[in-house]
Scaffold this motif. Structure first.
Motif, PDB file in Angstrom:
ATOM      1  N   VAL A 160       0.831  -1.202   0.000  1.00 40.10           N
ATOM      2  CA  VAL A 160       0.000   0.000   0.000  1.00 40.10           C
ATOM      3  C   VAL A 160       0.868   1.255   0.000  1.00 40.10           C
ATOM      4  CG1 VAL A 160      -1.837   1.234   1.206  1.00 40.10           C
ATOM      5  CG2 VAL A 160      -1.811  -1.262   1.199  1.00 40.10           C
ATOM      6  N   VAL A 161       1.924   1.264   0.808  1.00 36.94           N
ATOM      7  CA  VAL A 161       2.817   2.418   0.853  1.00 36.94           C
ATOM      8  C   VAL A 161       3.505   2.640  -0.489  1.00 36.94           C
ATOM      9  CG1 VAL A 161       4.880   3.374   1.952  1.00 36.94           C
ATOM     10  CG2 VAL A 161       3.165   2.222   3.341  1.00 36.94           C
ATOM     11  N   ALA A 162       3.875   1.557  -1.152  1.00 38.80           N
ATOM     12  CA  ALA A 162       4.470   1.681  -2.488  1.00 38.80           C
ATOM     13  C   ALA A 162       3.483   2.313  -3.465  1.00 38.80           C
ATOM     14  CB  ALA A 162       4.917   0.307  -2.997  1.00 38.80           C
ATOM     15  N   GLY A 163       2.211   1.956  -3.332  1.00 35.44           N
ATOM     16  CA  GLY A 163       1.185   2.581  -4.162  1.00 35.44           C
ATOM     17  C   GLY A 163       1.104   4.076  -3.912  1.00 35.44           C
ATOM     18  N   LEU A 164       1.234   4.481  -2.657  1.00 33.63           N
ATOM     19  CA  LEU A 164       1.187   5.904  -2.304  1.00 33.63           C
ATOM     20  C   LEU A 164       2.331   6.660  -2.978  1.00 33.63           C
ATOM     21  CD1 LEU A 164       0.394   7.361   1.166  1.00 33.63           C
ATOM     22  CD2 LEU A 164       2.417   8.153  -0.031  1.00 33.63           C
ATOM     23  N   PHE A 165       3.542   6.133  -2.886  1.00 32.33           N
ATOM     24  CA  PHE A 165       4.688   6.816  -3.489  1.00 32.33           C
ATOM     25  C   PHE A 165       4.595   6.816  -5.012  1.00 32.33           C
ATOM     26  CE2 PHE A 165       6.398   6.601   0.705  1.00 32.33           C
ATOM     27  CZ  PHE A 165       7.369   7.594   0.765  1.00 32.33           C
ATOM     28  N   PHE A 280      13.354   9.519  -9.927  1.00 34.97           N
ATOM     29  CA  PHE A 280      14.082   8.767  -8.911  1.00 34.97           C
ATOM     30  C   PHE A 280      13.137   8.300  -7.805  1.00 34.97           C
ATOM     31  CE2 PHE A 280      17.902  10.905 -10.636  1.00 34.97           C
ATOM     32  CZ  PHE A 280      18.700   9.784 -10.791  1.00 34.97           C
ATOM     33  N   GLY A 281      11.969   8.944  -7.706  1.00 40.86           N
ATOM     34  CA  GLY A 281      10.985   8.504  -6.730  1.00 40.86           C
ATOM     35  C   GLY A 281      10.490   7.097  -6.983  1.00 40.86           C
ATOM     36  N   LEU A 282      10.663   6.618  -8.230  1.00 41.81           N
ATOM     37  CA  LEU A 282      10.249   5.248  -8.541  1.00 41.81           C
ATOM     38  C   LEU A 282      11.090   4.225  -7.785  1.00 41.81           C
ATOM     39  CD1 LEU A 282       9.652   5.537 -12.389  1.00 41.81           C
ATOM     40  CD2 LEU A 282       7.936   5.404 -10.569  1.00 41.81           C
ATOM     41  N   ALA A 287      11.578  -0.356  -3.833  1.00 41.92           N
ATOM     42  CA  ALA A 287      12.092  -0.666  -2.492  1.00 41.92           C
ATOM     43  C   ALA A 287      10.999  -1.070  -1.519  1.00 41.92           C
ATOM     44  CB  ALA A 287      12.855   0.538  -1.934  1.00 41.92           C
ATOM     45  N   GLY A 288       9.748  -0.691  -1.793  1.00 41.31           N
ATOM     46  CA  GLY A 288       8.660  -0.977  -0.863  1.00 41.31           C
ATOM     47  C   GLY A 288       8.476  -2.451  -0.560  1.00 41.31           C
ATOM     48  N   PRO A 289       8.204  -3.279  -1.575  1.00 39.77           N
ATOM     49  CA  PRO A 289       8.021  -4.710  -1.301  1.00 39.77           C
ATOM     50  C   PRO A 289       9.244  -5.363  -0.671  1.00 39.77           C
ATOM     51  CG  PRO A 289       7.198  -4.140  -3.483  1.00 39.77           C
ATOM     52  CD  PRO A 289       7.933  -2.945  -2.975  1.00 39.77           C
ATOM     53  N   HIS A 336      15.884   7.773  -1.417  1.00 40.08           N
ATOM     54  CA  HIS A 336      14.539   7.245  -1.646  1.00 40.08           C
ATOM     55  C   HIS A 336      14.404   5.824  -1.101  1.00 40.08           C
ATOM     56  CE1 HIS A 336      13.853  10.633  -4.468  1.00 40.08           C
ATOM     57  NE2 HIS A 336      12.597  10.446  -4.106  1.00 40.08           N
ATOM     58  N   ALA A 337      15.446   5.022  -1.268  1.00 43.34           N
ATOM     59  CA  ALA A 337      15.410   3.669  -0.703  1.00 43.34           C
ATOM     60  C   ALA A 337      15.358   3.732   0.816  1.00 43.34           C
ATOM     61  CB  ALA A 337      16.640   2.885  -1.161  1.00 43.34           C
ATOM     62  N   GLY A 338      16.133   4.635   1.416  1.00 39.29           N
ATOM     63  CA  GLY A 338      16.116   4.780   2.874  1.00 39.29           C
ATOM     64  C   GLY A 338      14.783   5.284   3.381  1.00 39.29           C
ATOM     65  N   LEU A 339      14.202   6.246   2.673  1.00 47.41           N
ATOM     66  CA  LEU A 339      12.900   6.783   3.095  1.00 47.41           C
ATOM     67  C   LEU A 339      11.828   5.704   3.054  1.00 47.41           C
ATOM     68  CD1 LEU A 339      11.154   9.285   3.834  1.00 47.41           C
ATOM     69  CD2 LEU A 339      10.792   9.593   1.381  1.00 47.41           C
ATOM     70  N   MET A 340      11.820   4.908   1.979  1.00 48.51           N
ATOM     71  CA  MET A 340      10.802   3.866   1.862  1.00 48.51           C
ATOM     72  C   MET A 340      11.004   2.770   2.900  1.00 48.51           C
ATOM     73  SD  MET A 340       8.193   2.388   0.735  1.00 48.51           S
ATOM     74  CE  MET A 340       7.590   3.184  -0.747  1.00 48.51           C
ATOM     75  N   ALA A 341      12.248   2.337   3.106  1.00 47.18           N
ATOM     76  CA  ALA A 341      12.506   1.305   4.115  1.00 47.18           C
ATOM     77  C   ALA A 341      12.082   1.785   5.498  1.00 47.18           C
ATOM     78  CB  ALA A 341      13.991   0.930   4.113  1.00 47.18           C
ATOM     79  N   GLY A 342      12.404   3.026   5.821  1.00 46.51           N
ATOM     80  CA  GLY A 342      11.988   3.572   7.107  1.00 46.51           C
ATOM     81  C   GLY A 342      10.488   3.717   7.219  1.00 46.51           C
TER      82      GLY A 342
END
Length: 413
Positions: A160-165, A280-282, A287-289, A336-342
């Motif tokens: 769901v968070v990946a969908g948001l980004f 780059f936001g992609l 990174a989400g899953p 972006h990877a760090g933001l999504m992982a966090g």
């Protein structure tokens, strides 16, 4: 989406109204339901950032300067913050099917009004209402976490968070391209149709409520947020840690255009070319899953540590990127990877921290929003006084503050 729930141990902080008496399986939409929820999250989240890439077209249409129309994007953020406070906590008490359907319809009508707006004040009012109703993602994330099996909860939240980004990136990149091709009004009309269609489809597919019906009082829910924050060290740690990560990202990403488009700077890119950096936001979508799987396997604290390591490495790369494009690109990928992982790890922690997941999620998102907005507000003056190194210093300060603050809270648990 799997809906099997196992009995909780007596020490688990589970709401009495949803604690199962025995393991059971309820009817579910399975994978298609989770996919629809992720799609709904992407479409609705895009509405918050829809105006940003269209500011130039809007200003030209209304005979205003780009800076004179730029406040429309700020109104969108304000509307989202208002909706977050008033509607998101209702996920613990209100009928979510009805709430998602009503909010989607209201957002759709407001977006149509925005497309028909005769001037900037009318457009601002419509955008404010549309974004206040665009809190559907924060109603759906707690639902996903609540119904997912414990061993896969973070993976479901990550979807769901990946969908948001993805929605945020699509709004910034595709919204601008569609505006150039069809006009900014057509973008709002298209967003209205998608919002209503996907929102109502999601409402229909949501599982029936099994909770007792209770009156939903937004003012009571808002009043309870500070007490909820104070009562849970786990929630406070998640809020502080994500506030640090989001603040670092906001400081760098909101001022990056100034570095890239400065005619006297090292790059001197056009606004359109600089906007492509939004792609780059992609990285967040990819990174989400992965982040969700890592949280389920190794636990949220380890993934948060990894997220901070990625972000800490990205800051000096951004500093070096003041003169080296390769470093800027590498820093963008890492942050972006760090933001999504966090985000996945901290939000999973927040959702499980109390017996009221929707209220805890609201507290968490508001705290992250405050961290990001404050860093972003300071980054502009820092750039004016000290240039790009000043922006990087703000980002570094937020990384340190978020990590130290979270560690101090965790030590007091």
């Amino acid at each position: 989406m799997t809906v099997t729930q196992s009995p909780k141990s007596p020490t688990t902080d589970t709401p009495p109204r949803i604690r199962p008496t025995a393991a059971r399986t309820r009817p579910s939409g399975g994978g298609p339901l989770l996919a629809v929820i992720a799609l709904c999250t992407a479409v609705t989240a895009a509405n918050i950032y829809l105006a940003a890439p269209l500011i130039g077209l809007i200003a030209r249409d209304f005979g205003a300067s780009p800076s004179g129309a730029g406040w429309i994007a700020s109104v969108a953020q304000l509307g989202y913050a208002v909706g977050l406070l008033f509607f998101a906590p209702l996920g613990d008490t209100a009928n979510r099917r009805r709430l998602v359907g009503v909010l989607s319809a209201v957002a759709g009508v407001a977006l149509i009004a925005a497309g028909l707006a005769p001037g900037l004040p009318a457009l601002a009012a419509a955008v404010l209402v549309a974004c206040a109703a665009t809190v559907v993602p924060q109603l759906l994330v707690p639902l996903v976490a609540e119904r997912a099996p414990a061993e896969r909860r973070a993976s479901h939240v990550a979807t769901v968070v990946a969908g948001l980004f993805t929605g945020i990136v699509a709004a910034r990149v595709l919204g601008g391209l569609a505006g150039q091709a069809f006009g900014w009004r057509a973008v709002f009309f298209g967003a209205a149709g998608l919002t209503v269609l996907v929102g109502l489809l999601t409402a229909v597919m949501l599982p029936a409520e099994t909770r007792p019906r209770t009156a939903a009082n937004p003012f009571k829910a808002i009043a309870g947020l500070p007490g909820l924050f104070a009562s849970s060290a786990e929630l406070r740690a998640a809020c502080l840690r994500q506030g640090g990560l989001f603040g670092a990202w906001s400081a760098l990403w909101t001022t990056l255009t100034l570095l890239l488009t400065d005619a006297d700077g090292p790059y001197g890119l056009s606004l359109g070319t600089a906007g492509l950096f939004g792609l780059f936001g992609l990285v967040s979508t990819v990174a989400g899953p992965v982040s969700g799987s890592l949280v389920d396997r190794f636990g949220a604290p380890r993934v948060v540590t990894f997220a901070y390591a990625l972000t800490a490495v990205s800051v000096p790369l951004f500093l070096l990127g003041g003169h080296a494009l390769w470093a800027l690109c590498a820093g963008a990928v890492l942050i972006h990877a760090g933001l999504m992982a966090g985000q996945v790890a901290n939000q999973t922690r927040a959702l499980g921290a109390t017996s009221t997941p929707a209220a805890a999620n609201t507290t968490y998102v508001v705290a992250a929003f405050i961290g990001g907005a404050t860093a972003s507000a300071l980054a502009g003056p820092a750039h004016d006084h000290w240039g790009w190194p000043g922006v990087c210093a703000i980002a570094a300060a937020w990384v340190v503050a978020g990590w130290v603050g979270g560690a101090l809270v965790a030590r007091k648990k």
